[in-house]
Design a protein around this motif. Structure first.
Motif, PDB file in Angstrom:
ATOM      1  N   ILE B 243       0.847  -1.194   0.000  1.00 20.28           N
ATOM      2  CA  ILE B 243       0.000   0.000   0.000  1.00 20.28           C
ATOM      3  C   ILE B 243       0.885   1.247   0.000  1.00 20.28           C
ATOM      4  CG2 ILE B 243      -1.826   1.221   1.250  1.00 20.28           C
ATOM      5  CD1 ILE B 243      -2.347  -1.540   2.651  1.00 20.28           C
ATOM      6  N   PRO B 244       0.755   2.091  -1.032  1.00 21.83           N
ATOM      7  CA  PRO B 244       1.604   3.283  -1.074  1.00 21.83           C
ATOM      8  C   PRO B 244       1.391   4.145   0.182  1.00 21.83           C
ATOM      9  CG  PRO B 244       0.461   2.961  -3.155  1.00 21.83           C
ATOM     10  CD  PRO B 244      -0.114   1.977  -2.203  1.00 21.83           C
ATOM     11  N   LYS B 245       2.493   4.564   0.776  1.00 26.10           N
ATOM     12  CA  LYS B 245       2.396   5.342   2.016  1.00 26.10           C
ATOM     13  C   LYS B 245       1.900   6.750   1.716  1.00 26.10           C
ATOM     14  CE  LYS B 245       4.258   2.130   4.651  1.00 26.10           C
ATOM     15  NZ  LYS B 245       3.857   1.125   3.632  1.00 26.10           N
ATOM     16  N   GLU B 246       2.410   7.300   0.616  1.00 29.87           N
ATOM     17  CA  GLU B 246       2.023   8.663   0.271  1.00 29.87           C
ATOM     18  C   GLU B 246       1.414   8.691  -1.113  1.00 29.87           C
ATOM     19  OE1 GLU B 246       5.531  10.991   0.543  1.00 29.87           O
ATOM     20  OE2 GLU B 246       5.727  10.592   2.696  1.00 29.87           O
ATOM     21  N   VAL B 247       0.504   9.640  -1.296  1.00 24.55           N
ATOM     22  CA  VAL B 247      -0.121   9.787  -2.606  1.00 24.55           C
ATOM     23  C   VAL B 247       0.023  11.240  -3.030  1.00 24.55           C
ATOM     24  CG1 VAL B 247      -2.289   9.722  -3.845  1.00 24.55           C
ATOM     25  CG2 VAL B 247      -1.738   7.904  -2.269  1.00 24.55           C
ATOM     26  N   GLN B 248       0.488  11.413  -4.283  1.00 29.63           N
ATOM     27  CA  GLN B 248       0.760  12.761  -4.763  1.00 29.63           C
ATOM     28  C   GLN B 248      -0.524  13.487  -5.193  1.00 29.63           C
ATOM     29  OE1 GLN B 248       4.037  12.252  -7.458  1.00 29.63           O
ATOM     30  NE2 GLN B 248       4.313  14.462  -7.628  1.00 29.63           N
ATOM     31  N   ASN B 336       3.820   4.577 -13.793  1.00 31.98           N
ATOM     32  CA  ASN B 336       4.261   3.181 -13.746  1.00 31.98           C
ATOM     33  C   ASN B 336       4.213   2.607 -12.329  1.00 31.98           C
ATOM     34  OD1 ASN B 336       6.268   4.744 -12.750  1.00 31.98           O
ATOM     35  ND2 ASN B 336       7.925   3.758 -13.872  1.00 31.98           N
ATOM     36  N   LEU B 337       3.616   3.353 -11.396  1.00 27.36           N
ATOM     37  CA  LEU B 337       3.540   2.864 -10.019  1.00 27.36           C
ATOM     38  C   LEU B 337       2.090   2.553  -9.643  1.00 27.36           C
ATOM     39  CD1 LEU B 337       6.036   5.214  -8.167  1.00 27.36           C
ATOM     40  CD2 LEU B 337       6.395   2.866  -8.928  1.00 27.36           C
ATOM     41  N   PRO B 338       1.900   1.671  -8.658  1.00 28.64           N
ATOM     42  CA  PRO B 338       0.541   1.310  -8.254  1.00 28.64           C
ATOM     43  C   PRO B 338      -0.272   2.530  -7.828  1.00 28.64           C
ATOM     44  CG  PRO B 338       2.161  -0.089  -7.158  1.00 28.64           C
ATOM     45  CD  PRO B 338       2.922   0.936  -7.910  1.00 28.64           C
ATOM     46  N   PHE B 339      -1.580   2.490  -8.086  1.00 23.49           N
ATOM     47  CA  PHE B 339      -2.446   3.579  -7.629  1.00 23.49           C
ATOM     48  C   PHE B 339      -3.550   3.013  -6.749  1.00 23.49           C
ATOM     49  CE2 PHE B 339      -6.016   2.796 -10.494  1.00 23.49           C
ATOM     50  CZ  PHE B 339      -5.418   2.094 -11.532  1.00 23.49           C
ATOM     51  N   ILE B 340      -4.208   3.904  -6.009  1.00 27.28           N
ATOM     52  CA  ILE B 340      -5.196   3.459  -5.015  1.00 27.28           C
ATOM     53  C   ILE B 340      -6.585   3.936  -5.389  1.00 27.28           C
ATOM     54  CG2 ILE B 340      -5.786   3.456  -2.568  1.00 27.28           C
ATOM     55  CD1 ILE B 340      -3.047   4.355  -1.907  1.00 27.28           C
ATOM     56  N   LEU B 341      -7.556   3.031  -5.308  1.00 32.25           N
ATOM     57  CA  LEU B 341      -8.955   3.423  -5.371  1.00 32.25           C
ATOM     58  C   LEU B 341      -9.500   3.266  -3.963  1.00 32.25           C
ATOM     59  CD1 LEU B 341     -10.011   1.455  -8.567  1.00 32.25           C
ATOM     60  CD2 LEU B 341      -9.266   3.820  -8.422  1.00 32.25           C
ATOM     61  N   GLN B 342     -10.256   4.246  -3.489  1.00 29.98           N
ATOM     62  CA  GLN B 342     -10.729   4.169  -2.116  1.00 29.98           C
ATOM     63  C   GLN B 342     -12.149   4.677  -1.985  1.00 29.98           C
ATOM     64  OE1 GLN B 342      -8.156   5.915   0.806  1.00 29.98           O
ATOM     65  NE2 GLN B 342      -9.344   5.059   2.491  1.00 29.98           N
ATOM     66  N   SER B 343     -12.931   3.920  -1.230  1.00 28.14           N
ATOM     67  CA  SER B 343     -14.280   4.354  -0.892  1.00 28.14           C
ATOM     68  C   SER B 343     -14.533   3.908   0.537  1.00 28.14           C
ATOM     69  CB  SER B 343     -15.273   3.712  -1.858  1.00 28.14           C
ATOM     70  OG  SER B 343     -16.576   3.839  -1.355  1.00 28.14           O
ATOM     71  N   GLY B 344     -14.681   4.855   1.424  1.00 30.22           N
ATOM     72  CA  GLY B 344     -14.828   4.529   2.842  1.00 30.22           C
ATOM     73  C   GLY B 344     -13.598   3.792   3.327  1.00 30.22           C
ATOM     74  N   ASN B 345     -13.798   2.640   3.967  1.00 30.93           N
ATOM     75  CA  ASN B 345     -12.644   1.902   4.478  1.00 30.93           C
ATOM     76  C   ASN B 345     -12.193   0.801   3.505  1.00 30.93           C
ATOM     77  OD1 ASN B 345     -14.843   0.287   4.739  1.00 30.93           O
ATOM     78  ND2 ASN B 345     -14.402  -0.371   6.840  1.00 30.93           N
ATOM     79  N   PHE B 346     -12.751   0.826   2.294  1.00 28.87           N
ATOM     80  CA  PHE B 346     -12.421  -0.186   1.283  1.00 28.87           C
ATOM     81  C   PHE B 346     -11.451   0.403   0.265  1.00 28.87           C
ATOM     82  CE2 PHE B 346     -14.247  -2.522  -2.646  1.00 28.87           C
ATOM     83  CZ  PHE B 346     -13.229  -3.455  -2.604  1.00 28.87           C
ATOM     84  N   LYS B 347     -10.290  -0.265   0.144  1.00 27.42           N
ATOM     85  CA  LYS B 347      -9.263   0.225  -0.778  1.00 27.42           C
ATOM     86  C   LYS B 347      -8.889  -0.871  -1.752  1.00 27.42           C
ATOM     87  CE  LYS B 347      -6.576   2.941   2.432  1.00 27.42           C
ATOM     88  NZ  LYS B 347      -5.347   2.893   3.199  1.00 27.42           N
TER      89      LYS B 347
END
Lengths: 417, 355
Positions: B243-248, B336-347
């Motif tokens: 899980i990426p720690k930071e998101v730009q 080229n790096l993983p990205f996060i989709l998030q809705s509530g507590n579901f990622k």
């Protein structure tokens, strides 16, 4: 109409540009697998020109007597001829003949060491030149081009067009080429073969039968020695004979059927101007080695060269093949899929692992190692694994350093003898 | 044994037992269902050792108590073909008799003693997670579980209870789904439940369940059912690292409009490019042979320069189909790096295609 352009005895012609003393004398260019990347005096250079030959070359060897490049320390000659001039061919010298044999046939033969950098440079220049003249152009090999001139040049003007094209190439690049034009690419290539050296040949639909029928089957690209034997056994000697025996030839299977269609001018493949590189590999042959420790060292050297090339091409391969050729005509290979971007150390370790797996004849001496990478992500559309993300920042920095100071500026400690 | 039971009741029980039976080899006792009539209760069991179901019902008239086994698929086929009325099941002359009015069927039986025993777990190994939470969470992450991965642990979902939180995690190596809750209980736990079991749990249970576990099994009780599955023995990947720690860049997006746009492109190709501009987002197919699909939505992003990401759209759709809210966020770092989709507590963390 399709056009086929082929440089006459390319490697010899290339050297003749630089050394006029080679003109009009029998000349042969030798070839030997370049195993100097395993020695310390290595100055390997990476060339990616898109042409279909391998990518690492020793920078040109500067020696007074080129023949000594092919001599081992006992004074024995090794290696084969990759090209010979027409003057040498008159003596019976042929491509792929051993240098020893060629010198026996033609003692006055000048044998020169290859200079891949020079060939690639010339091949690229010719490609760029031809792009200006022919709208759809395909490079088939380092010295061969196909083009589509349908609707670009009127049929009546083709003769003049190719004659002036041949002269222009002679003038601009100092290279002799032969050009063939016909309705399909295969017949165009055949026309070039017959026009050589330094000739032009157009085969129109009207002349087609007269041109094809009297030719010996051996001349047709795609008919090799085994098929020729089969044909001769049935008293098929000329392409005209072959065209009359449709039932027989087509009953031999898919390939023979395709050859029949090509000879008949019915089969053609479009000119593909955008060939993308689909794989990259490195392969080296050397005098037989039994010592597995030394072989592992060589695997490390190869892996370092290969990851450099992979980075240079800016691709992420996902399928890897490691092959070993042994003495006694044995060989083995393994293929692995890895959905990850390697850092250099991981890649070396991975190559070592594959070597151990591939090395199935452990009592035999090894004479060749090769590693190939394919299935690039931008073509295969495969995602890498989330679970195996490596930090490749260091590998990328090292690449920049190597691009500036050469591939050997940083080596693995284990590579040193 | 001799009992009388209504067709629909028996048909329902047998239908839900089918996935638990051995289908290929009918010489195995696991291809049979086990029936036991005792104390006015009929118990029916089915298991293939990996996964098992016990169903009980009191809507039955027991004339003689007893137990019996017979091929589960065959019994169901017969019950289905009969009329909607009472059916008599009887153990007679070492055969299983099914009769209704003028019709009668006989099936071979195996020794009911040989039917596999169901695991018995200790009371203290109860998992204290709200049942709705458990079932709903497993459903949300089930599409991300891998199938036939030689690393067995990836063919299941991880329930990871730590000191402060409960995590439900699954991954197929190209994406990782995770749901996180605050933990109330003190007990730590880490088990991997096979995908097949999760799919069956979705079908059988809704609420009011009790869950027990030990090293080998997970057992779920409800009023009607007892369900068990073997757990997957293995080390689940260290998901925190992925899980990426930071998101730009974090962009809030509307769910329905995104689904519509993505679905348009999927008629041509699953692999697509999503390009974020300052004021709009463009969706395009990835294939390069003479075929094109392109659509755009107007949406303000925080990008000054166009930002492109290539991805298998199925991963995004799987996520969007499993969220309840109308909006979600996409968290991007580099193409080229993983990205996060998030809705509530579901990622869901997704690996893009590197082009």
């Amino acid at each position: 109409m399709k056009i086929h352009i082929d440089i006459d005895c390319f490697f010899v012609s290339a050297h003749r540009i630089k050394d006029k003393s080679l003109v009009s004398v029998p000349v042969g260019v030798g070839g030997r697998s370049d195993d100097s990347i395993f020695t310390e005096a290595n100055r390997a250079k990476f060339i990616d020109s898109g042409s279909l030959t391998s990518v690492f070359y020793q920078q040109s060897l500067k020696r007074d007597d080129d023949l000594s490049c092919f001599m081992d320390r006992y004074g024995d000659l090794h290696g084969i001829l990759t090209t010979s001039s027409y003057e040498a061919r008159a003596y019976g010298v042929k491509t792929a003949m051993s240098i020893k044999e060629a010198l026996r046939l033609c003692p006055s033969l000048r044998v020169i060491a290859p200079d891949m950098g020079l060939y690639h440079d010339l091949s690229n220049r010719l490609h760029r030149f031809l792009e200006l003249k022919i709208p759809i152009l395909e490079q088939a090999s380092i010295d061969e081009f196909y083009g589509d001139i349908t609707g670009w040049i009127d049929d009546e003007e083709i003769e003049d067009f190719i004659n002036s094209l041949r002269e222009e190439i002679r003038k601009e690049l100092d290279l002799p080429v032969s050009i063939g034009v016909a309705n399909t690419r295969y017949i165009a290539k055949l026309a070039t073969t017959l026009a050589k050296p330094f000739g032009c040949r157009v085969v129109t639909a009207l002349e087609f039968d007269d041109f094809i029928n009297p030719l010996h089957v051996r001349l047709f690209p795609g008919i090799g020695s085994s098929m020729m034997q089969k044909l001769n056994a049935l008293k098929i000697y000329t392409l005209g004979d072959l065209r009359q025996r449709k039932g027989t030839v087509c009953s031999w299977g898919h390939y023979a059927k395709e050859i029949y269609k090509r000879v008949n001018g019915e089969s053609d493949a479009p000119i593909n101007s955008k060939t993308k590189r689909k794989s990259i590999g490195i392969s080296r042959a050397f005098s037989a080695i039994f010592d597995r420790h030394e072989l592992r060292r060589r695997v490390a050297v190869l892996s370092r060269h290969l990851i450099f090339a992979v980075q240079k091409l800016d691709v992420i391969p996902t399928t890897f093949t490691f092959g070993i050729k042994y003495e006694l005509n044995k060989s083995s290979h393994v293929s692995k899929t890895k959905l990850k971007e390697f850092d250099e150390r991981e890649f070396r370790d991975f190559c070592m692992q594959m070597f151990e797996l591939a090395d199935s004849y452990r009592r035999l001496h090894v004479i060749r190692l090769f590693i190939t990478c394919k299935e690039f992500t931008h073509i295969s559309r495969r995602e890498l694994s989330l679970l195996e993300i490596s930090d490749t920042a260091l590998t990328k920095k090292i690449h920049t350093v190597r691009e500036k100071y050469g591939l050997d500026i940083l080596k693995w400690g284990g590579e040193l003898n | 044994m001799k009992i009388v039971i209504g067709k629909s009741i028996l048909e329902n029980i047998l239908t839900s037992s089918q996935p638990f039976l051995e289908k290929k080899d009918t010489s195995q006792i696991t291809s049979h269902v086990y029936l036991k009539a005792k104390n006015n209760i009929l118990t029916i069991k089915a298991t293939d050792y990996e996964i098992g179901l016990k169903t009980t019902t009191d809507e039955v008239k027991i004339t003689h108590e007893g137990e019996i086994t017979a091929n589960g698929k065959k019994i169901l086929d017969i019950i289905r073909i009969l009329k909607d009325a009472d059916i008599v099941l009887e153990h007679k002359n070492n055969q299983f008799h099914i009769t209704q009015a003028h019709s009668s069927f006989k099936l071979p039986i195996f020794s009911s003693n040989e039917f596999p025993k169901f695991p018995v777990l200790e009371e203290e190994s109860k998992i204290s997670i709200d049942s709705y939470t458990l079932i709903h969470s497993l459903k949300q992450i089930s599409s991300t579980i891998d199938t036939n991965n030689p690393k067995f642990e990836l063919n299941g979902a991880l329930i990871d209870i730590k000191e402060n939180n409960i995590n439900f995690v699954s991954t197929d190596t190209r994406r990782l789904a995770i749901i996180q809750f605050k933990n109330e209980s003190k007990k730590e736990l880490s088990i991997i439940i096979p995908k097949k079991a999760i799919l069956e749990i979705q079908k059988l249970f809704f609420d009011n369940i009790e869950i027990y576990y030990d090293k080998t099994y997970l057992v779920i009780h409800s009023k009607q059912y007892l369900f068990f599955t073997k757990l997957i023995n293995g080390q689940f990947p260290q998901y925190d690292r992925i899980i990426p720690k930071e998101v730009q860049y974090n962009i809030l997006l509307p769910k329905t409009i995104m689904i519509e746009a993505i679905k348009q492109i999927t008629t041509i190709s699953n692999d697509m490019k999503i390009i974020f501009y300052k004021d709009r987002i463009i969706f395009e197919n990835l294939s390069n042979d003479n075929i094109e699909a392109k659509t755009e939505i107007l949406h303000v992003t925080e990008f000054d320069e166009p930002f492109t990401i290539a991805v298998n759209s199925r991963y995004i759709l799987d996520f969007l189909n499993n969220i309840d809210l109308k909006e979600f966020t996409i968290g991007l770092n580099q193409s080229n790096l993983p990205f996060i989709l998030q809705s509530g507590n579901f990622k869901t963390i997704i690996m893009p295609i590197v082009i």
